[in-house]
Design a protein around this motif. Structure first.
Motif, mmCIF file in Angstrom:
data_model
loop_
_atom_site.group_PDB
_atom_site.id
_atom_site.type_symbol
_atom_site.label_atom_id
_atom_site.label_comp_id
_atom_site.label_asym_id
_atom_site.label_seq_id
_atom_site.Cartn_x
_atom_site.Cartn_y
_atom_site.Cartn_z
ATOM 1 N N LYS A 34 0.840 -1.208 0.000
ATOM 2 C CA LYS A 34 0.000 0.000 0.000
ATOM 3 C C LYS A 34 0.871 1.252 0.000
ATOM 4 O O LYS A 34 0.584 2.224 -0.701
ATOM 5 C CB LYS A 34 -0.931 0.003 1.211
ATOM 6 N N SER A 35 1.938 1.233 0.749
ATOM 7 C CA SER A 35 2.855 2.368 0.802
ATOM 8 C C SER A 35 3.506 2.592 -0.563
ATOM 9 O O SER A 35 3.624 3.725 -1.032
ATOM 10 C CB SER A 35 3.920 2.118 1.870
ATOM 11 N N ARG A 36 3.920 1.503 -1.216
ATOM 12 C CA ARG A 36 4.523 1.624 -2.547
ATOM 13 C C ARG A 36 3.506 2.156 -3.563
ATOM 14 O O ARG A 36 3.869 2.933 -4.454
ATOM 15 C CB ARG A 36 5.086 0.281 -3.005
ATOM 16 N N LEU A 37 2.245 1.758 -3.432
ATOM 17 C CA LEU A 37 1.196 2.277 -4.325
ATOM 18 C C LEU A 37 1.070 3.792 -4.178
ATOM 19 O O LEU A 37 0.983 4.521 -5.165
ATOM 20 C CB LEU A 37 -0.154 1.628 -4.014
ATOM 21 N N LYS A 38 1.061 4.269 -2.920
ATOM 22 C CA LYS A 38 0.923 5.703 -2.673
ATOM 23 C C LYS A 38 2.137 6.482 -3.181
ATOM 24 O O LYS A 38 2.009 7.596 -3.677
ATOM 25 C CB LYS A 38 0.723 5.960 -1.188
ATOM 26 N N ASP A 39 3.317 5.895 -3.062
ATOM 27 C CA ASP A 39 4.555 6.573 -3.437
ATOM 28 C C ASP A 39 4.881 6.470 -4.929
ATOM 29 O O ASP A 39 5.791 7.142 -5.404
ATOM 30 C CB ASP A 39 5.738 6.004 -2.644
ATOM 31 N N ALA A 40 4.148 5.655 -5.654
ATOM 32 C CA ALA A 40 4.486 5.380 -7.059
ATOM 33 C C ALA A 40 4.192 6.545 -7.989
ATOM 34 O O ALA A 40 4.662 6.566 -9.115
ATOM 35 C CB ALA A 40 3.741 4.134 -7.532
ATOM 36 N N GLY A 41 3.431 7.508 -7.544
ATOM 37 C CA GLY A 41 3.069 8.619 -8.419
ATOM 38 C C GLY A 41 1.824 8.277 -9.209
ATOM 39 O O GLY A 41 1.266 7.192 -9.079
ATOM 40 N N PRO A 42 1.394 9.216 -10.041
ATOM 41 C CA PRO A 42 0.144 9.000 -10.760
ATOM 42 C C PRO A 42 0.242 7.852 -11.777
ATOM 43 O O PRO A 42 1.256 7.702 -12.453
ATOM 44 C CB PRO A 42 -0.127 10.334 -11.449
ATOM 45 N N LEU A 43 -0.805 7.088 -11.826
ATOM 46 C CA LEU A 43 -0.911 5.990 -12.781
ATOM 47 C C LEU A 43 -1.409 6.548 -14.109
ATOM 48 O O LEU A 43 -2.291 7.400 -14.131
ATOM 49 C CB LEU A 43 -1.899 4.945 -12.249
ATOM 50 N N GLU A 44 -0.848 6.099 -15.189
ATOM 51 C CA GLU A 44 -1.336 6.463 -16.514
ATOM 52 C C GLU A 44 -1.740 5.180 -17.222
ATOM 53 O O GLU A 44 -0.920 4.290 -17.422
ATOM 54 C CB GLU A 44 -0.262 7.217 -17.303
ATOM 55 N N THR A 45 -3.014 5.115 -17.602
ATOM 56 C CA THR A 45 -3.510 3.904 -18.253
ATOM 57 C C THR A 45 -3.071 3.793 -19.699
ATOM 58 O O THR A 45 -2.954 2.691 -20.220
ATOM 59 C CB THR A 45 -5.049 3.872 -18.225
ATOM 60 N N GLY A 46 -2.875 4.921 -20.363
ATOM 61 C CA GLY A 46 -2.560 4.904 -21.785
ATOM 62 C C GLY A 46 -3.793 4.782 -22.668
ATOM 63 O O GLY A 46 -3.698 4.839 -23.890
ATOM 64 N N TYR A 47 -4.955 4.637 -22.040
ATOM 65 C CA TYR A 47 -6.189 4.501 -22.821
ATOM 66 C C TYR A 47 -6.451 5.756 -23.652
ATOM 67 O O TYR A 47 -6.923 5.662 -24.783
ATOM 68 C CB TYR A 47 -7.392 4.251 -21.916
#
Length: 118
Positions: A34-47
């Motif tokens: 969960k911590s890594r998810l929060k720290d990963a930055g914004p997700l880009e789907t590419g859709y």
């Protein structure tokens, strides 16, 4: 003669970090993930990139008369449930879903801004 496609395996092989669903993550592993998810930055789907690129091809083909003038362009996107279930471990779905939804809404907004919708 074509080379046969490699076999697809659903087993982890020799990867020691793999944890099957029948062997759930520990509470600490869940918190670390969960911590890594929060720290990963914004997700880009590419859709959005795919849809906008596809629309430009569609518009060109329509302009050239290859596609009939009354043909409409449609974009279909997978819902959070379609992505979370098969690709995210059950114990991490509640943490990952809002991140995916935010990325999905951003992609939808970009698509709406770039593609005419009349």
């Amino acid at each position: 003669m074509a080379k046969p496609a490699p076999a697809i395996t659903l087993q982890p092989g020799n990867d020691p970090s793999y944890r099957s669903i029948s062997n759930p993550l520990t509470a600490q592993e869940v918190e670390d993930a969960k911590s890594r998810l929060k720290d990963a930055g914004p997700l880009e789907t590419g859709y959005d990139v795919a849809a906008i690129g596809s629309y430009h091809t569609f518009a060109r083909l329509k302009k050239e008369g290859i596609k009939p003038k009354l043909t409409k362009f449609q974009v279909s996107l997978p819902t959070a449930a379609n992505v979370m279930g098969p690709f995210v471990r059950p114990e991490l779905q509640a943490a990952a879903e809002p991140i995916y939804e935010a990325a999905l809404y951003q992609a939808i907004s970009s698509i709406q801004d770039a593609i005419p919708h009349t």
